[in-house]
Design an enzyme around this catalytic site. Structure first.
Site, short mmCIF file in Angstrom:
data_model
loop_
_atom_site.label_atom_id
_atom_site.label_comp_id
_atom_site.label_asym_id
_atom_site.label_seq_id
_atom_site.Cartn_x
_atom_site.Cartn_y
_atom_site.Cartn_z
N LYS A 29 0.83 -1.20 0.00
CA LYS A 29 0.00 0.00 0.00
C LYS A 29 0.88 1.27 0.00
O LYS A 29 0.65 2.19 -0.78
CB LYS A 29 -0.95 0.00 1.21
CG LYS A 29 -1.96 -1.15 1.17
CD LYS A 29 -2.99 -1.07 2.27
CE LYS A 29 -2.45 -1.43 3.62
NZ LYS A 29 -2.05 -2.85 3.74
N THR A 30 1.89 1.28 0.88
CA THR A 30 2.77 2.45 0.95
C THR A 30 3.55 2.61 -0.35
O THR A 30 3.69 3.73 -0.87
CB THR A 30 3.75 2.30 2.13
OG1 THR A 30 3.00 2.00 3.30
CG2 THR A 30 4.57 3.55 2.34
N ASP B 76 -1.00 6.31 6.78
CA ASP B 76 -1.03 4.87 6.95
C ASP B 76 -1.88 4.56 8.19
O ASP B 76 -2.05 5.42 9.05
CB ASP B 76 0.41 4.37 7.15
CG ASP B 76 0.54 2.89 6.85
OD1 ASP B 76 -0.44 2.28 6.39
OD2 ASP B 76 1.64 2.34 7.06
N THR C 52 -5.61 -1.58 7.00
CA THR C 52 -5.77 -3.04 6.97
C THR C 52 -7.18 -3.39 7.46
O THR C 52 -7.57 -4.55 7.42
CB THR C 52 -4.75 -3.70 7.93
OG1 THR C 52 -4.83 -3.04 9.19
CG2 THR C 52 -3.34 -3.61 7.39
N ARG D 2 6.39 -8.23 1.37
CA ARG D 2 7.25 -7.79 2.46
C ARG D 2 7.89 -9.00 3.16
O ARG D 2 9.07 -8.98 3.52
CB ARG D 2 6.46 -6.96 3.48
CG ARG D 2 7.37 -6.39 4.58
CD ARG D 2 6.56 -5.74 5.68
NE ARG D 2 5.89 -4.54 5.19
CZ ARG D 2 4.80 -4.01 5.75
NH1 ARG D 2 4.23 -4.60 6.79
NH2 ARG D 2 4.26 -2.91 5.27
#
Ligand code: ADE
Length: 348
Positions: free
Chosen positions: A75-76, A120, A169, A228
């Site tokens: 997402k980032t 975030d 999330t 990740r």
């Protein structure tokens, strides 16, 4: 009306600093910086390209964007890419860093026209900050309340035309009025095995590590469909090879490293297995509430909900019913096999 803001140094840091910590530097080095480099999430990339292309043609700022989905899916990274493709600056903060309306106010007044603000964990914003964002998102203005009680006055500060990119999330925790203010909303999905392998190949190339095809597949299978985690495992495998003077990473090296990290072939770690075991043994397979599971394994409820459960549900090892969590047949089979493998009869 434009109200002057004095630029004083904030007492608390509400936007993120880039750490020089080794893993973080590597994470940044591995992060794709364009849609072309970004593997997977084809639908979201296509929709974003159209959104960006159309806004650029009209010479308008982008609508506010909400990106949701499990952690570690990018997402980032997408937020950085959007800003770069649009040729604009981006400031990064998080729902936990913004405590007061003034925190968001000082960030917003510091932006320039066309800039992006990335928040975030936006589900962690408190009510005061969320409500400060409403007029900012809708009319690019900030309502500042001066004084208290009957003599309180509202002063409106004009803001630059910014775009908010928010990530979460836990989309279900956002209020409806807040969600409604995002013109574009995208959900990131877990990655396929092929996409995970491609991501690992790209990362291995960037890190200049030699990896066999079988080792790539093993890593991809154990990375919980999450880039990740794939990159983290790749770095740990590299450490193992370095310490043992191994030039090429084989499937055996991956198995050894995963074994040392207590990660099994499905990518589950000791905590995942504890969750399954507790539901099965302590609560007769469920249904059981989150609180009870958290207490039984001494883990935070939020961590279980954010980190562990989404993947356990994705692979069909647990399901969520109105009355609580239930272990499924494949989940039972998995811990059954793990217990058989472990002669002490424990999973840890
Ligand atoms: N590294 C982390 N996420 C990635 C992605 N989606 N594509 C390419 N490299 C990545």
């Amino acid at each position: 009306m434009n109200v002057k803001t004095t630029k004083t140094k904030p007492k608390r840091e509400v936007t993120r600093e880039i750490s020089s910590d080794d893993d973080k530097v590597l994470d940044l080095a591995l992060r794709p910086t364009s849609f072309k480099e970004y593997i997977g999430q084809a639908k979201t990339k296509e929709n974003l390209s159209i959104l960006i292309g159309a806004a650029a043609k009209r010479r308008e700022s982008l609508e506010h964007i909400l990106i949701h989905g499990p952690s570690g899916l990018g997402k980032t990274t997408l937020a950085y890419i959007i800003a770069k493709e649009f040729g604009a600056g981006i400031r990064i903060t998080s729902g936990t860093a913004l405590e007061k309306a003034g925190d968001i106010g000082s960030i917003l007044t510091g932006l320039s026209n066309g800039d992006f603000l990335f928040i975030d964990e936006v589900h962690r914003l408190n009510k005061a900050v969320e409500e400060t964002l409403y007029p900012a998102m809708e009319n690019y203005c900030l309502d500042i309340i001066i004084g208290k009680g009957n003599s309180a006055k509202t002063l409106q500060v004009k803001l630059p035309r910014f775009t908010l990119i928010a990530a979460t999330t836990r989309i279900s925790l956002l209020t409806n009025p807040f969600r409604a203010r995002f013109g574009a909303q995208y959900k990131l999905d877990y990655y396929s095995l092929e996409e995970m392998t491609e991501i690992l190949k790209r990362s291995a190339r960037l890190l200049r590590i030699d990896v066999t095809p079988g080792a790539f597949v093993s890593l991809a299978k154990s990375a919980r469909a999450t880039p990740r985690i794939a990159n983290r495992l790749l770095k740990r495998v590299r450490d193992y090879a370095q310490v043992h003077n191994i030039d090429k990473i084989s499937e055996g090296v991956v198995q050894k490293t995963l074994g040392m990290l207590d990660i099994d072939e499905t990518g589950l770690d000791a905590t995942d297995r504890k969750i399954l075991l507790v539901i099965q043994n302590n609560f007769n397979g469920g249904p059981v509430g989150l609180k009870s599971v958290a207490a039984a394994i001494a883990e935070e409820e939020d961590t279980i909900e954010d980190v562990y459960e989404p993947y356990l549900m994705q692979i069909g090892f647990i399901s969520r019913t109105a009355r609580g969590r239930v272990i499924t047949e494949p989940g039972k089979a998995h811990i059954g096999a793990a217990l058989t493998k472990n002669k002490q009869g424990t999973l840890v």
